[in-house]
Design an enzyme around this catalytic site. Structure first.
Site, PDB file in Angstrom:
ATOM      1  N   GLU A 167      10.441 -39.287 -15.402  1.00 56.62           N
ATOM      2  CA  GLU A 167      11.245 -37.979 -15.129  1.00 56.62           C
ATOM      3  C   GLU A 167      11.394 -38.250 -13.486  1.00 56.62           C
ATOM      4  OE1 GLU A 167      10.613 -33.739 -15.560  1.00 56.62           O
ATOM      5  OE2 GLU A 167      12.549 -33.528 -15.020  1.00 56.62           O
ATOM      6  N   ASP A 218      19.885 -33.330  -6.740  1.00 54.18           N
ATOM      7  CA  ASP A 218      20.411 -32.395  -5.614  1.00 54.18           C
ATOM      8  C   ASP A 218      21.821 -32.868  -5.461  1.00 54.18           C
ATOM      9  OD1 ASP A 218      18.220 -31.194  -5.221  1.00 54.18           O
ATOM     10  OD2 ASP A 218      17.540 -32.978  -3.603  1.00 54.18           O
ATOM     11  N   LYS A 264      28.709 -30.933   0.040  1.00 51.85           N
ATOM     12  CA  LYS A 264      29.793 -30.914   1.138  1.00 51.85           C
ATOM     13  C   LYS A 264      30.240 -32.433   1.218  1.00 51.85           C
ATOM     14  CE  LYS A 264      28.339 -27.539   4.456  1.00 51.85           C
ATOM     15  NZ  LYS A 264      27.106 -26.915   4.962  1.00 51.85           N
ATOM     16  N   ASP A 278      25.078 -29.618 -12.700  1.00 51.24           N
ATOM     17  CA  ASP A 278      25.793 -28.591 -12.710  1.00 51.24           C
ATOM     18  C   ASP A 278      27.229 -28.928 -11.924  1.00 51.24           C
ATOM     19  OD1 ASP A 278      24.482 -28.717 -10.264  1.00 51.24           O
ATOM     20  OD2 ASP A 278      25.631 -26.962  -9.539  1.00 51.24           O
TER      21      ASP A 278
END
Ligand code: SAM
Length: 216
Positions: A46, A120, A124, A156
């Protein structure tokens, strides 16, 4: 804590402690369980294991496989390792390290599956080049996977999902239905739960390395 890290009672590996592991992970897990002979158990890694919630849930559900959690943040990976010790898992190891440097950690074909949940997002525009999953990283994962090995990614960010999907396919992976290994479990991660509570759905998929091992 540093004594526990040094004597291995909190099993976080980093730096020089990793130098003999490349190509030897199965042997190391066998020794951890008191067996001499290495096994052919599945080895699942993972990436970005955070505090070890998903890692330890998977380890609990799969006593027949071994799990390695990797994270770049010291406190998180220590917490993940402490959780594994508290829960009594002999099939978990953790690594403090950057997944981009995994060539020094895993031999080619050594890993059977990679989990990447909510990497992450670097939202931007100017930061998007920092995203972990790109064509180069997809090619690196392909090299480390055994034939038929898989990647399971969730995010997401729809745009990140689409770009990652292109990178995996570009590297020779085939999109696949959820692999049998997880027996339909969805493993809601810490970040997935956070986003769900904000009404944001996950975008996820799995990709497989062809069984013949050829990526193109
Ligand atoms: C947004 S969090 C997601 C955590 C968890 N996977 C989840 O879904 O709840 C991303 C995690 O990846 C770790 N990370 C970021 N870059 C990494 C890298 N290059 N190698 C390993 N871990 C990394 C971060 O420290 C963080 O714990």
């Amino acid at each position: 804590m540093s004594a526990a890290l040094a004597d291995g009672s909190i099993p976080v590996l980093q730096g020089s402690a990793l130098k003999d592991r490349r190509g030897q992970w199965r042997q190391a897990f066998a020794r951890q369980r008191g067996n001499q002979a290495p096994s052919n158990r599945k080895l699942i890694v993972e990436i970005g294991c955070h505090l070890g919630l998903t890692l330890n849930q998977m380890a609990e559900n799969h006593h027949d496989a071994d799990f390695i959690g990797m994270d770049i943040t010291f406190k998180r990976v220590v917490t993940a390792a402490e959780r594994a010790v508290r829960q009594g898992h002999s099939n978990v190891a953790t690594i403090l390290g950057n997944a981009r440097a995994m060539d020094a950690i895993f031999a080619d074909g050594e890993v059977d599956g990679f989990i990447i949940f909510f990497p992450d997002p670097w939202l931007k525009r100017a930061q998007s080049k920092n995203r972990l999953v790109d064509q180069k990283f997809a090619a690196l994962l392909a090299t480390k996977l055994s034939p038929g090995g898989f990647v399971w990614m969730k995010t997401d960010q729809e745009i990140y999902f689409n770009e990652a999907s292109e990178a995996f396919v570009g590297a020779g992976f085939k999109p696949t239905e959820p692999v049998d290994f997880f027996a339909g479990r969805i493993y809601e991660s810490t970040f997935e739960r956070r986003f769900r509570l904000q009404g944001l759905p996950p975008h996820g998929g799995q990709w497989q390395k062809p069984l013949n091992g050829r990526m193109c």
